[in-house]
Enzyme design. Structure first.
Site, short mmCIF file in Angstrom:
data_model
loop_
_atom_site.label_atom_id
_atom_site.label_comp_id
_atom_site.label_asym_id
_atom_site.label_seq_id
_atom_site.Cartn_x
_atom_site.Cartn_y
_atom_site.Cartn_z
N PRO A 154 0.66 -1.24 0.72
CA PRO A 154 0.14 0.18 -0.33
C PRO A 154 1.06 1.16 -0.16
O PRO A 154 1.94 1.40 0.47
CB PRO A 154 -0.72 -0.65 0.74
CG PRO A 154 -0.55 -1.58 1.81
CD PRO A 154 0.65 -2.10 1.20
N CYS A 155 0.28 2.64 -0.50
CA CYS A 155 1.56 3.38 -0.96
C CYS A 155 1.56 4.48 -0.13
O CYS A 155 1.96 5.74 -0.22
CB CYS A 155 1.12 3.66 -2.28
SG CYS A 155 -0.72 4.38 -3.31
N GLN A 156 -0.08 4.25 0.42
CA GLN A 156 0.15 5.83 1.54
C GLN A 156 0.49 6.51 2.14
O GLN A 156 1.07 8.01 1.79
CB GLN A 156 -1.52 5.93 2.17
CG GLN A 156 -2.27 5.73 0.65
CD GLN A 156 -3.56 4.14 1.24
OE1 GLN A 156 -2.08 2.59 0.80
NE2 GLN A 156 -3.89 3.79 0.96
N PHE B 85 3.95 6.35 1.29
CA PHE B 85 4.52 6.68 0.57
C PHE B 85 4.64 7.92 -0.37
O PHE B 85 5.17 8.66 -0.95
CB PHE B 85 5.27 5.31 -0.77
CG PHE B 85 5.39 4.64 -0.02
CD1 PHE B 85 6.23 4.86 1.54
CD2 PHE B 85 5.64 3.47 -0.66
CE1 PHE B 85 7.41 3.45 1.81
CE2 PHE B 85 6.48 2.94 0.20
CZ PHE B 85 6.71 2.15 1.85
N SER B 86 3.35 8.44 -0.29
CA SER B 86 2.57 9.04 -1.61
C SER B 86 3.45 10.97 -0.96
O SER B 86 3.08 11.45 0.96
CB SER B 86 1.39 9.38 -1.56
OG SER B 86 0.33 9.68 -0.61
#
Length: 403
Positions: free
Chosen positions: A88-90, A92-93
């Site tokens: 999941p990328c949240q 890193f965003s």
């Protein structure tokens, strides 16, 4: 030609898997924690002819101490050619970090890549694909770039490109009607005669995008637009639409021929949200006048939102003659950043329109309520970009097999 096998980690609804299915790869199992996405994965496997027994989806927390044991139980000693997926990328965003006062340094999702690495090192497939947001390139943890830590761990048994900036792909370049830049880390096992650079070179761009229009016009096709992707769909007002309706495309274009079987008589999940009167006026006014949100606030201050965020992208129209902006999971909360370009419809996009802009086939069934469909679509890798990656990997695996 061999049927190469893969395991999909952090599988979501299966956008990445879809690209590999389209190139003839065989799924051994998927690991995913979200129950609605798991149902979607299973439904899609059945669509591709997997039996109930073969349609393997492990609904669990990937950080579980027994995750490798669970995967082994599912795949039963079958050889694994490939591992794909992306944590999941949240965290890193750049947007996520901007909203969090600690820059998301305490977010446990920062460490999910370690589970990916653990599984990768156990099964030692020939190739891996690790997808994430470009914010990963600048994300730091305790002052250290996370990307460097990830590359160090992944690079112990696998060859990688040296510069992570060379790993950034834009879905628009592969015929997806959407600007979506993602980092795609591809590693090749060190004992094999495959260079990662060869795989990247084989991910063939087919279209130019609005950012590189001048330099690539002669060699590539023009980007696929919002109009190309969704103009054939029935016009809806807010609150209109049905989960399943009959639909026939009169004049299919090149993009629609890729994502819709001409024998398919139905359209799924083309259902609009209901909107309050103020929002309907905002949507109509912006799309009719080709205005940004700033234009709206300046020229129609009466349409200001009481809880207006200061971001310029709080309300965004997706224009007919351009690819859409990056489809995001926030769609499940509201669709204000994805206003339909036809001002007469006064609404935001439907799940099917979002799926089209992500290049999902029309026969792809998203399980769960509409909010969960939006979340699955927004989190996914566009299947047409995934297919371009899968095609290059397959060609390289075939090459070393025949040496």
């Amino acid at each position: 030609m061999s049927k190469y096998t893969f395991i999909d980690l952090f599988a979501g609804c299966g956008g990445l898997s879809e690209g590999f299915y389209r190139q003839g790869f065989k799924s051994l199992t998927h690991v995913e924690i979200d129950s609605h996405a798991c149902k979607t994965l299973k439904t899609r496997m059945l669509h591709y002819g997997y039996s109930e027994k073969e349609a393997s989806v492990i609904e669990t927390d990937i950080t579980s101490d027994i995750i490798i044991e669970r995967i082994n139980q599912e795949i039963k000693n079958k050889h694994v050619d490939l591992i794909i997926g992306g944590p999941p990328c949240q965290s890193f965003s750049t947007l996520g970090r901007a909203k969090d006062e600690n820059g998301m340094a305490n977010d446990p999702r920062n460490f999910l890549f370690e589970s990916y690495v653990k599984i990768l090192n156990h099964f030692e497939p020939k190739v891996f694909v690790f997808e994430n947001v470009t914010g990963l390139l600048s994300a730091k943890l305790n002052g250290e770039l996370i990307i460097n830590k990830i590359l160090k761990e992944l690079g112990k048994k696998y060859n990688l490109l040296k510069d992570p900036n060379d790993m950034v792909l834009n879905s628009c370049d592969y015929g997806v009607p959407q600007i979506r830049k993602r980092i795609i880390l591809i590693g090749t096992r060190k004992d094999l005669n495959i260079k990662p650079s060869t795989i990247y070179d084989g991910i063939i761009k087919t279209h130019y995008n609005p950012e590189n229009e001048s330099e690539n016009k002669s060699a590539l096709k023009k980007y696929v637009t919002v109009k190309d992707a969704i103009a054939d769909l029935p016009s809806l007002k807010p609150g209109d639409g049905d989960a399943l309706v009959k639909h026939k495309i009169k004049e299919p274009n090149e993009f629609l021929l890729k994502i819709r079987d001409n024998k398919d008589l139905f359209l799924r999940d083309h259902v609009s949200r209901t909107h309050n009167e103020q929002d309907r006026i905002r949507y109509m006014t912006m799309s009719k006048n080709k205005w940004t949100f700033s234009d709206l606030l300046e020229k129609r201050p009466d349409l200001n939102h009481i809880k207006q965020r200061v971001f310029n992208n709080s309300y965004v129209v997706q224009w007919w003659d351009q690819p859409s902006k990056t489809i995001i999971a926030h769609l499940y909360k509201d669709g204000n950043q994805f206003i339909h370009p036809d001002y007469k419809q006064e609404r935001t996009i439907t799940p099917r329109e979002a799926a089209r802009l992500q290049s999902f086939p029309d026969d792809f069934v998203f399980e769960g309520p509409r909010t969960q469909q939006y979340k699955q679509i927004g989190n996914a890798v566009p299947p047409l970009m995934a297919e371009a990656i899968a095609k290059s990997i397959k060609e390289n695996l075939e090459r070393i097999k025949n040496v």
